[in-house]
Structures are given as C-alpha cells and as structure tokens.
Write an enzyme that holds these catalytic residues in place. Structure first.
Site, PDB file in Angstrom:
ATOM      1  N   SER A 143     -13.320   4.435 -40.807  1.00  0.00           N
ATOM      2  CA  SER A 143     -12.549   5.636 -41.096  1.00  0.00           C
ATOM      3  C   SER A 143     -11.526   5.293 -42.170  1.00  0.00           C
ATOM      4  CB  SER A 143     -11.825   6.114 -39.830  1.00  0.00           C
ATOM      5  OG  SER A 143     -10.884   7.138 -40.121  1.00  0.00           O
ATOM      6  N   TYR A 156      -5.377   5.015 -32.930  1.00  0.00           N
ATOM      7  CA  TYR A 156      -6.649   5.118 -33.649  1.00  0.00           C
ATOM      8  C   TYR A 156      -6.622   4.270 -34.913  1.00  0.00           C
ATOM      9  CZ  TYR A 156     -10.760   7.274 -35.793  1.00  0.00           C
ATOM     10  OH  TYR A 156     -12.000   7.494 -36.371  1.00  0.00           O
TER      11      TYR A 156
END
Length: 260
Positions: A143, A156
């Site tokens: 990501s 995250y």
C-alpha cells in the site's frame, strides 16, 4: 482444509500462480486476470464458498481454503502444490482509524498478523516451490501506507511499512537466485470490503471514504499492474509499482469533485 490435486499447468500455461486473499476485491480480480494470462491459478482464502464460485466461473482457477494466520493451513496449501511460478501475497487488511493515543493493541496485533506474519508464513513455505523449475516471482500487495503515514492510520501504516521492509529484505537475500520480488503499492482502491472492514461494518462511513472522488481505482486496475509485473521477461525485475488514482496525491490529499 484444502482439497483437490496439485495444479498441473497445461502445455500452454505460464505455470502455477498462487493468489492469497482471493475471495474478493484485488485478490479475486488478480486470480481472474492471471488465469486469462495463461497461469494455472490457485485461489486461496478463508471463505471457500466464494472461491468455489470463482473457480466455477473462471477456467484455470482452482480453489484452496487458506488462513494465512495458521501454520497448519499454510502447510496444507504447500502440500497441494509442486513448483510455483508466481506467488501474489494479497491477504491483508486494515482495522480502525483511531489515533495512536486511542488505538487498541488487539487491532494492531491483527493487522500485523495478517499483513506481515501471514505474508511471511506463505512466502517462507512456498520459497522451495518458487525456486523450482525456471524460477518464480513473489508479489507483495502492499500500500502507499507502506511508504507514507497519516493521522489515524498508525497501526495500518506500521504493518504496511513492515511488509515493505520484508519485500526489500527478501530481494536482497534472494539476489543471485531465480526468484523475482515485486511490491505493488496501491492508493485508493474502491472495493466492496476494505473500508467496510476498517470501519467495523459501518456502510455509511465506508461509502463516505470514496464520496465525491472521480474514478478511484478499482480491483481490476491493480490486477492489471500485477499482470504487467509478472509477465515481464525473466531477467526483468520490477521492484516497486506505486499506483494511485489521478484524484489522489497522498493518503491525506484527495480531490473530491470533477477533475479538470
């Protein structure tokens, strides 16, 4: 439990591609795309009924139940395979948007377990198969959160930074061996589940994430990028592909409204 016999590529196949987290979103799109590219695809995830639907509608896809947090489940996956041409580590996810001061350690633990240790388990277990034959290719679906940080994303971003470090270290350690390592780092991708899971099932809040964004990425966009990376000639390694919609400049800067 896994089922079926080891995937045997057809004479025209590019070999076997294993895709984790293949029951929805980017994983399912990648399984479909790699099957169309000529790979014998092993679609692996926990939700077997969804995998069976995928396998029933896409020629060249075989369903295997997999929990990347379980050593036994990963071992069963390995037992069902011979050599592997491509491993797409797609299983992962985010949970919560609390700031560091308010975050729950259990949420962070889950994100690390799925994104980092799950990727580690599957990669370690399949490295012998990836080294077999003509060699293999490990793809980490990371990501932009693995390269940038933002408020409310501490757990995250920490997990995705660790996954990026895993990919970069693995590439160094495999230097001189016939295994390529690629990280694909998507930005905003509108899938049915990512934001819904992160926001604990709050559909209205999940919809708001994409509100007003003209053409966020979709799962097929990322599958297309993965396909590009794994179909390059064997001597070409694409280290990192960062992919964002034109509406997004950073995790925290997204244009909402018409572009232009």
């Amino acid at each position: 439990m896994t089922s079926g016999t080891p995937a045997t590529p057809s004479p025209t196949s590019r070999g076997t591609a294993v895709v984790t987290g293949a029951s929805s979103g980017i994983g399912a799109a990648t399984a479909r795309r790699l099957a169309a590219d000529g790979f014998a695809v092993v679609a692996a995830a926990r939700r077997r009924e969804r995998l069976d639907e995928l396998a029933a509608t896409v020629p060249g896809v075989r369903a295997v139940t997999l929990d990347v947090t379980s050593d036994d489940s990963v071992a069963e996956l390995v037992a069902s395979l011979n050599d592997v041409a491509v491993l797409v580590n797609n299983a992962g996810g985010a949970l919560g948007t609390e700031r560091v001061a308010d975050a729950a350690a259990d949420d962070w633990r889950w994100m690390y377990e799925v994104n980092v240790l799950g990727t580690l388990r599957v990669t370690q277990a399949l490295l012998p198969a990836l080294r077999a034959g003509a060699g293999g290719h490990v793809v980490m679906v990371g990501s932009i959160a693995g390269h940038l940080v933002y408020e409310g994303g501490g757990g995250y971003t920490a997990a995705k930074h660790a996954e990026t470090a895993l990919a970069e270290t693995l590439r160094l350690e495999l230097n001189g061996q016939p295994v390529r390592v690629t990280e694909v780092a998507p930005g905003m991708v509108h899938t049915e589940e990512f934001s819904l899971t992160r926001l604990r099932g709050d559909q209205a809040a999940a919809d708001k994430v994409y509100e007003g964004v003209e053409q966020p990425l979709v799962a097929d966009d990322i599958a297309d990028v993965i396909s590009f990376a794994v179909t390059r000639p064997a001597h070409v390694n694409v280290d990192l592909l960062v992919v964002k919609p034109i509406a997004q400049a950073a995790p925290y800067k997204v244009a909402r409204g018409p572009i232009g």
